[in-house]
Design a protein around this motif. Sequence first.
Motif, PDB file in Angstrom:
ATOM      1  N   SER A  38       4.715  16.578   1.251  1.00 15.59           N
ATOM      2  CA  SER A  38       5.577  15.423   1.475  1.00 15.59           C
ATOM      3  C   SER A  38       5.475  14.935   2.915  1.00 15.59           C
ATOM      4  N   THR A  39       5.509  15.854   3.850  1.00 20.91           N
ATOM      5  CA  THR A  39       5.393  15.492   5.274  1.00 20.91           C
ATOM      6  C   THR A  39       4.046  14.854   5.559  1.00 20.91           C
ATOM      7  N   PHE A  40       2.974  15.456   5.031  1.00 19.11           N
ATOM      8  CA  PHE A  40       1.630  14.958   5.279  1.00 19.11           C
ATOM      9  C   PHE A  40       1.447  13.540   4.741  1.00 19.11           C
ATOM     10  N   VAL A  41       1.841  13.299   3.503  1.00 12.85           N
ATOM     11  CA  VAL A  41       1.616  11.986   2.894  1.00 12.85           C
ATOM     12  C   VAL A  41       2.449  10.923   3.592  1.00 12.85           C
ATOM     13  N   ARG A  42       3.660  11.248   3.984  1.00 14.77           N
ATOM     14  CA  ARG A  42       4.471  10.258   4.705  1.00 14.77           C
ATOM     15  C   ARG A  42       3.835   9.868   6.031  1.00 14.77           C
ATOM     16  N   GLN A  43       3.131  10.807   6.653  1.00 14.51           N
ATOM     17  CA  GLN A  43       2.433  10.495   7.900  1.00 14.51           C
ATOM     18  C   GLN A  43       1.253   9.551   7.701  1.00 14.51           C
ATOM     19  N   LEU A  44       0.787   9.436   6.461  1.00 11.14           N
ATOM     20  CA  LEU A  44      -0.353   8.575   6.171  1.00 11.14           C
ATOM     21  C   LEU A  44       0.035   7.107   5.993  1.00 11.14           C
ATOM     22  N   LYS A  45       1.316   6.797   5.875  1.00  6.39           N
ATOM     23  CA  LYS A  45       1.743   5.422   5.615  1.00  6.39           C
ATOM     24  C   LYS A  45       1.352   4.507   6.774  1.00  6.39           C
ATOM     25  N   ARG A  46       0.717   3.385   6.423  1.00  2.34           N
ATOM     26  CA  ARG A  46       0.326   2.367   7.396  1.00  2.34           C
ATOM     27  C   ARG A  46       0.851   1.012   6.923  1.00  2.34           C
ATOM     28  N   SER A  47       1.007   0.087   7.864  1.00  2.00           N
ATOM     29  CA  SER A  47       1.418  -1.274   7.504  1.00  2.00           C
ATOM     30  C   SER A  47       0.221  -2.005   6.906  1.00  2.00           C
ATOM     31  N   PRO A  48       0.373  -2.601   5.719  1.00  2.00           N
ATOM     32  CA  PRO A  48      -0.731  -3.363   5.124  1.00  2.00           C
ATOM     33  C   PRO A  48      -1.133  -4.546   6.008  1.00  2.00           C
ATOM     34  N   ASN A  49      -2.329  -5.065   5.777  1.00  2.00           N
ATOM     35  CA  ASN A  49      -2.840  -6.229   6.500  1.00  2.00           C
ATOM     36  C   ASN A  49      -3.303  -7.262   5.482  1.00  2.00           C
ATOM     37  N   PRO A  50      -2.369  -8.018   4.885  1.00  2.00           N
ATOM     38  CA  PRO A  50      -2.741  -8.958   3.820  1.00  2.00           C
ATOM     39  C   PRO A  50      -3.794  -9.971   4.248  1.00  2.00           C
ATOM     40  N   SER A  51      -3.737 -10.455   5.481  1.00  2.00           N
ATOM     41  CA  SER A  51      -4.730 -11.437   5.929  1.00  2.00           C
ATOM     42  C   SER A  51      -6.138 -10.850   5.951  1.00  2.00           C
ATOM     43  N   GLY A  52      -6.206  -9.532   6.078  1.00  2.00           N
ATOM     44  CA  GLY A  52      -7.501  -8.862   6.054  1.00  2.00           C
ATOM     45  C   GLY A  52      -7.849  -8.289   4.690  1.00  2.00           C
ATOM     46  N   GLY A  53      -7.039  -8.623   3.669  1.00  2.00           N
ATOM     47  CA  GLY A  53      -7.315  -8.154   2.320  1.00  2.00           C
ATOM     48  C   GLY A  53      -6.883  -6.723   2.066  1.00  2.00           C
ATOM     49  N   ILE A  54      -6.017  -6.172   2.926  1.00  2.00           N
ATOM     50  CA  ILE A  54      -5.534  -4.802   2.762  1.00  2.00           C
ATOM     51  C   ILE A  54      -4.056  -4.866   2.381  1.00  2.00           C
ATOM     52  N   PHE A  55      -3.736  -4.370   1.183  1.00  2.00           N
ATOM     53  CA  PHE A  55      -2.379  -4.529   0.658  1.00  2.00           C
ATOM     54  C   PHE A  55      -1.649  -3.215   0.431  1.00  2.00           C
ATOM     55  N   ALA A  56      -2.356  -2.106   0.476  1.00  2.00           N
ATOM     56  CA  ALA A  56      -1.744  -0.804   0.195  1.00  2.00           C
ATOM     57  C   ALA A  56      -1.260  -0.140   1.473  1.00  2.00           C
ATOM     58  N   ALA A  57      -0.190   0.638   1.354  1.00  2.00           N
ATOM     59  CA  ALA A  57       0.358   1.362   2.498  1.00  2.00           C
ATOM     60  C   ALA A  57      -0.227   2.762   2.619  1.00  2.00           C
ATOM     61  N   LEU A  58      -0.748   3.303   1.525  1.00  2.00           N
ATOM     62  CA  LEU A  58      -1.309   4.650   1.510  1.00  2.00           C
ATOM     63  C   LEU A  58      -2.750   4.608   1.002  1.00  2.00           C
ATOM     64  N   PRO A  59      -3.575   5.551   1.410  1.00  2.00           N
ATOM     65  CA  PRO A  59      -4.946   5.595   0.902  1.00  2.00           C
ATOM     66  C   PRO A  59      -4.995   6.202  -0.496  1.00  2.00           C
ATOM     67  N   HIS A  60      -6.062   5.883  -1.256  1.00  2.00           N
ATOM     68  CA  HIS A  60      -6.220   6.563  -2.547  1.00  2.00           C
ATOM     69  C   HIS A  60      -7.194   7.724  -2.430  1.00  2.00           C
ATOM     70  N   THR A  61      -7.995   7.749  -1.378  1.00  2.00           N
ATOM     71  CA  THR A  61      -8.822   8.915  -1.064  1.00  2.00           C
ATOM     72  C   THR A  61      -8.856   9.086   0.456  1.00  2.00           C
ATOM     73  N   ILE A  62      -9.173  10.298   0.894  1.00  2.00           N
ATOM     74  CA  ILE A  62      -9.444  10.541   2.307  1.00  2.00           C
ATOM     75  C   ILE A  62     -10.683  11.423   2.406  1.00  2.00           C
ATOM     76  N   SER A  63     -11.407  11.274   3.497  1.00  2.00           N
ATOM     77  CA  SER A  63     -12.640  12.021   3.667  1.00  2.00           C
ATOM     78  C   SER A  63     -12.371  13.508   3.768  1.00  2.00           C
ATOM     79  N   LYS A  64     -13.249  14.289   3.160  1.00  2.00           N
ATOM     80  CA  LYS A  64     -13.080  15.742   3.203  1.00  2.00           C
ATOM     81  C   LYS A  64     -13.201  16.281   4.622  1.00  2.00           C
ATOM     82  N   ASP A  65     -13.805  15.507   5.512  1.00  2.00           N
ATOM     83  CA  ASP A  65     -13.992  15.956   6.898  1.00  2.00           C
ATOM     84  C   ASP A  65     -12.885  15.492   7.832  1.00  2.00           C
ATOM     85  N   SER A  66     -11.897  14.761   7.294  1.00  2.00           N
ATOM     86  CA  SER A  66     -10.847  14.202   8.139  1.00  2.00           C
ATOM     87  C   SER A  66      -9.868  15.278   8.591  1.00  2.00           C
TER      88      SER A  66
END
Length: 406
Positions: free
Chosen positions: A225-253
Amino acid sequence: MELVERIKSKINLTHSIILRDRDPGDGLMTGKLGLAVYQSCVAPYVTGGGVRTAGAAGDIVEEILERVENGQSSLQTYFYANGLSGLGAVMQFLIERGEIEFDFEENFSIIDEFIFEKALESIGNGYVEYFYGGSGALYYLLGRQQGSSIVRREEQLVEAIMEQVSMDPLGVRVPRGQYPWHKSDDYDLSLAHGLCGVLLILLDVLQAGRVKNIGGIHSHLQKASTFVRQLKRSPNPSGGIFAALPHTISKDSGLEDLSRTITWGKSRLAWCYGDLGWVLFFYKYGQYVKDTGILKFADELGESTLARKTEEETLSTTAHFCHGHAGLAYMYKTLSRVSGRRMYVEAGEFWLQRTLDQIDLDLDQSVYEKAERESAFLEGLAGINLVLASFLEEEDPGWGRFFLIS
């Protein structure tokens, strides 16, 4: 009243198509097990003569059991989506609805042992997700009437899942088994195939309170719960980004890499992937731990999805459940029930109307016929009709359990 009649009209329009003589296999998400659930739940809303509804759910399961016994069924794996865990889950559902009688202890013990052993082995190899991995077997067992052997199996599967999750450097990501449709080895955070779905199942185990490893489950959920909440970002609709959370993250991150990310890439708004699954998780988890901060996070994350209504913003193009309009309608209907927030009622009604409009377009283009998914639970007309029927009922119809959202 006009909306009610329109819903019933669409159900009857597509019902005869759903029952066309096809052989979709016996699986839950794309085959006859899903059709059994459909027959059980939608039958009261089908009118006219000559349609096969009354008692049909039990008939379908009886046919499948006979094929399983004779080695002629497509249910050759333990999987939830298209295997024996799905069979057991549907049978338990129909038992609860009074449509069939069945003694699991006497007639399913060999299958239960097969499911457990294969799932335990599979988890050890990194296959943890619920559709085609070990947590789906855990979820099936959790829905069974509990005996000591069932609880012991649950405990062992929980331990195996938590061990796999803990092997990751961040301690909260689900390893991605090498499924043939995966194009990379990034970590999946989705409800259908990733971390969100696994956490919802672990939360159900925690709430049931039967297993001895409750402390470990609670620790994992808290960390995740703590980890996923830290992933929240503000969307950028003008740049075509509408989601606040990722659906995948790199295994090396690592945490530093993730903290430098300003926005995430494109992501669906759907049942299967995207922010809505996490909204549901945080409401349910926040209510369980009585944490107002988590519940506020769920409110904010949920509210950020409401403006997403176009194809570009949602990637939703058809009426079906998995990543189409009907799934959005039902997700918002579920969120309104779980949270009590009025904003989700309005969103559910919006996507219900979009579903009703889209059905005719899909039929004109033979969308489901071309894909041979007319009777499919997940991506076909059966799933759509289940959603439509749910908007005619005051109570939760219960079939949402198969999608982790009941």
